[in-house]
Write an enzyme that holds these catalytic residues in place. Structure first.
Site, PDB file in Angstrom:
ATOM      1  CB  ALA A 107      36.263  34.363  31.781  1.00  0.00           C
ATOM      2  N   GLY A 108      38.998  36.198  30.841  1.00  0.00           N
ATOM      3  CA  GLY A 108      40.136  36.697  31.045  1.00  0.00           C
ATOM      4  C   GLY A 108      40.400  38.125  30.843  1.00  0.00           C
ATOM      5  CG  PHE A 109      43.651  41.973  31.072  1.00  0.00           C
ATOM      6  CD1 PHE A 109      43.023  42.941  31.782  1.00  0.00           C
ATOM      7  CD2 PHE A 109      44.715  42.100  30.469  1.00  0.00           C
ATOM      8  CE1 PHE A 109      43.275  44.301  31.182  1.00  0.00           C
ATOM      9  CE2 PHE A 109      45.299  43.230  29.901  1.00  0.00           C
ATOM     10  CZ  PHE A 109      44.470  44.443  30.568  1.00  0.00           C
TER      11      PHE A 109
ATOM     12  CE1 TYR B 245      51.617  34.501  24.256  1.00  0.00           C
ATOM     13  CE2 TYR B 245      53.155  36.599  24.326  1.00  0.00           C
ATOM     14  CZ  TYR B 245      52.045  35.990  23.914  1.00  0.00           C
ATOM     15  OH  TYR B 245      50.861  37.037  23.671  1.00  0.00           O
TER      16      TYR B 245
ATOM     17  CB  THR C 269      51.341  38.785  20.767  1.00  0.00           C
ATOM     18  OG1 THR C 269      52.233  39.677  21.786  1.00  0.00           O
ATOM     19  CG2 THR C 269      52.397  37.777  20.334  1.00  0.00           C
TER      20      THR C 269
ATOM     21  CE  LYS D 235      48.935  34.640  20.569  1.00  0.00           C
ATOM     22  NZ  LYS D 235      47.571  34.518  20.829  1.00  0.00           N
TER      23      LYS D 235
ATOM     24  CD  GLU E 281      55.888  39.045  24.083  1.00  0.00           C
ATOM     25  OE1 GLU E 281      56.703  38.281  24.109  1.00  0.00           O
ATOM     26  OE2 GLU E 281      55.188  39.494  25.114  1.00  0.00           O
TER      27      GLU E 281
ATOM     28  N   GLY F  89      38.251  32.857  25.627  1.00  0.00           N
ATOM     29  CA  GLY F  89      39.304  33.491  26.706  1.00  0.00           C
ATOM     30  C   GLY F  89      38.308  34.693  27.165  1.00  0.00           C
TER      31      GLY F  89
END
Length: 351
Positions: free
Chosen positions: A10-12, A148, A124, A152, A126, A8
């Site tokens: 190339a993501g934020f 989501y 996360t 996770k 969360e 991942g």
């Protein structure tokens, strides 16, 4: 280290990890493994690709054979690839399970077969569910409340199986909400900035009182590398900040950055099917090891506004073109437009 893989990347969040990995491990070969979905952008890491500092491999983390090829001979794997937008998870929950659970399982099996020396899994805050008072420590029972966070948490159960059965060298991190440049504008801060740039309203779910902690992506990336070096196998580390805002306060902070009265730009829409009132983690363990955050949102908001104004052309499918009044501000400031780099380039770099 000889070879480091960032899924991942190339993501934020992943691209900030790549920045820090390249800075900290200057002699290591760095491989980014990314599916290049809507949230992945080759421009996030192009400053590393063109000097041949980083290799980009395009593929699906749920593909075991591809994972094995990617992690072969890796000393460190940082698993940041994930579907992460809660709103999307309510309408497309199976994709979240496929990527976040099956993808994590495939990657862990590949790492086991290829004998990777250390794995840092990005989870996360969360997974703890609502924390209305105080802060959750790493030993809290996981109580996810949406598709989501459930995916996770499920991924973490896979990891526990690999820790107990195979003694895999896994470390888990759970971080607060992140902010920073290059964040895809589906999340509240970049979306609201882009709305202000285009004269749209700032839409808040419910009454806007849901609270979140906001951690700089740069601080987060430094913590990831810190844990990669100093974290103990089998341990979980919370990465947090004291910066806590309601959604309404975030909207007010952004409207103030544009010198607009918040009452004129804020509107309210029906809430999500379920929306956690607050997340909060205790990061004492990491602090006692020597890490702490350096940045804060209130100081960085002007920098974020400048970046999204300057890079607005990345998101034409979401917001259209920048209005002429905003474009003039860019020209006056002497900012250069981003050169278009297609995902086709990323595919051409893959192997």
């Amino acid at each position: 280290m000889r070879k480091i893989v960032v899924t991942g990347g190339a993501g934020f969040a992943g691209s900030h990890i790549v920045d820090e990995v390249c800075r900290h491990f200057s002699d290591a070969k760095v491989v980014v493994f990314d599916k290049m979905t809507y949230a992945g952008d080759v421009r996030n890491i192009s400053h590393h690709l063109f000097p041949n500092r980083v290799q980009l491999l395009v593929g699906d983390v749920a593909d075991l054979d591809m994972c094995r090829r990617v992690v072969k001979d890796a000393d460190l794997v940082i698993h940041a690839a994930a579907e992460s937008h809660v709103d999307n998870s309510f309408g497309n929950s199976l994709e979240f399970t496929r990527t976040n659970v099956l993808g994590t399982h495939a990657l862990m099996e590949a790492c086991r077969q290829e004998k990777v020396r250390k794995i840092v899994h990005v989870s996360t805050d969360e997974v703890y569910g609502q924390v209305m008072e105080g802060a959750a420590s790493e030993n809290e029972v996981l109580r996810p409340t949406n598709p989501y966070s459930s995916s996770k948490a499920a991924a973490e159960m896979i990891l526990q199986g690999y820790l107990q059965s195979y003694h895999e060298p896994i470390v888990i991190i759970r971080a607060n909400n992140l902010y920073g440049i290059r964040q895809f504008p589906e999340k509240i801060i970049p979306r609201f900035i882009c709305h202000m740039l285009t004269g749209r309203k700032l839409t808040l779910h419910g009454n806007g009182t849901n609270r979140r902690h906001y951690l700089s992506a740069q601080d987060f990336a430094e913590a990831v590398v810190f844990v990669a070096e100093k974290g103990e196998v089998g341990e979980v580390y919370n990465i947090g900040t004291t910066e806590e805002y309601t959604n309404l306060q975030v909207a007010e902070l952004i409207s103030k950055a544009f010198d607009k009265p918040s009452r004129e730009v804020i509107t309210y829409i029906p809430d999500r099917p379920f929306n956690d009132g607050r997340y909060s983690v205790s990061w004492d363990k990491l602090m006692h090891m020597g890490w702490k955050p350096k940045n804060n949102l209130s100081d960085d908001i002007g920098m974020l506004v400048d970046w999204y104004r300057d890079n607005f052309a990345r998101y034409p499918e979401l917001f259209g073109e920048l209005p002429a009044s905003a474009a003039v501000e860019v020209e006056v400031a002497g900012l250069l437009p981003v050169q278009e780099v297609s995902n086709g380039l990323a595919k051409g770099l893959s192997s």
